[in-house]
Write an enzyme that holds these catalytic residues in place. Sequence first.
Site: not given
Length: 220
Positions: A14-16, A22, A50, A119-120, A150, A174-175
């Site tokens: 995942d990115l964020d 971000t 999130k 990522s979304a 997700k 993932e966070d």
Amino acid sequence: MSGLKSQIKACLFDLDGVLVDTAVYHYQAWKRLANTMGFDFTEAQNEQLKGVSRVESLNKILAWGGVTKTDAEKEELATLKNSWYVDMITKMTPSEVLPGTVEFLTAIHETGYKLALGSASKNSATILERTQLAHFFDEIVDGNMVTKSKPDPEVFLKGAALLGFKPEECVVFEDAVAGVEAAKRGGMKAIGIGEKSVLTEADKVVSGLDKLTVKDLEEL
């Protein structure tokens, strides 16, 4: 795939909140939007967004503010928020990459793992370019390529398919609770970045990528 000692052969990120943070920019843009409509938006509310898509986020914010908008107006507001957000992320630098990210990506890349982004965010490519992380990734699956948010596993299943691996050969980083659930629903392992008490479904939980080594992947 020489050098790989585990059944895990691919890593999906995942990115964020995992590679970069971000969330602060999303927060500032949503807050500005809420303020233009005459109400405020808190950091606690931002936490609830999130891993949630832009449209769903806007619906939540409007509900919190007690504001009703037509679909056309919502489209306009979402576009406005995104333009503010994009303006902020185009000024991002490599200094905003989370601690340990470059070291961990370098280590797993050199060991022979394949890497994909899941990522979304529709702005993933921009963020990876600005933070100089793009070269680590073999594939990028973002919000422009998926239709389901997700906890639906679509984004990760697509990443696995593009890399050419079965779900059980993949681990997701993932966070968000929804992201961990998406990984598990897709039949993948999940490493949670955050709190154990929150990411209860993850196979392993650490506070950040700076706490991980290749050995952790071999032990999954």
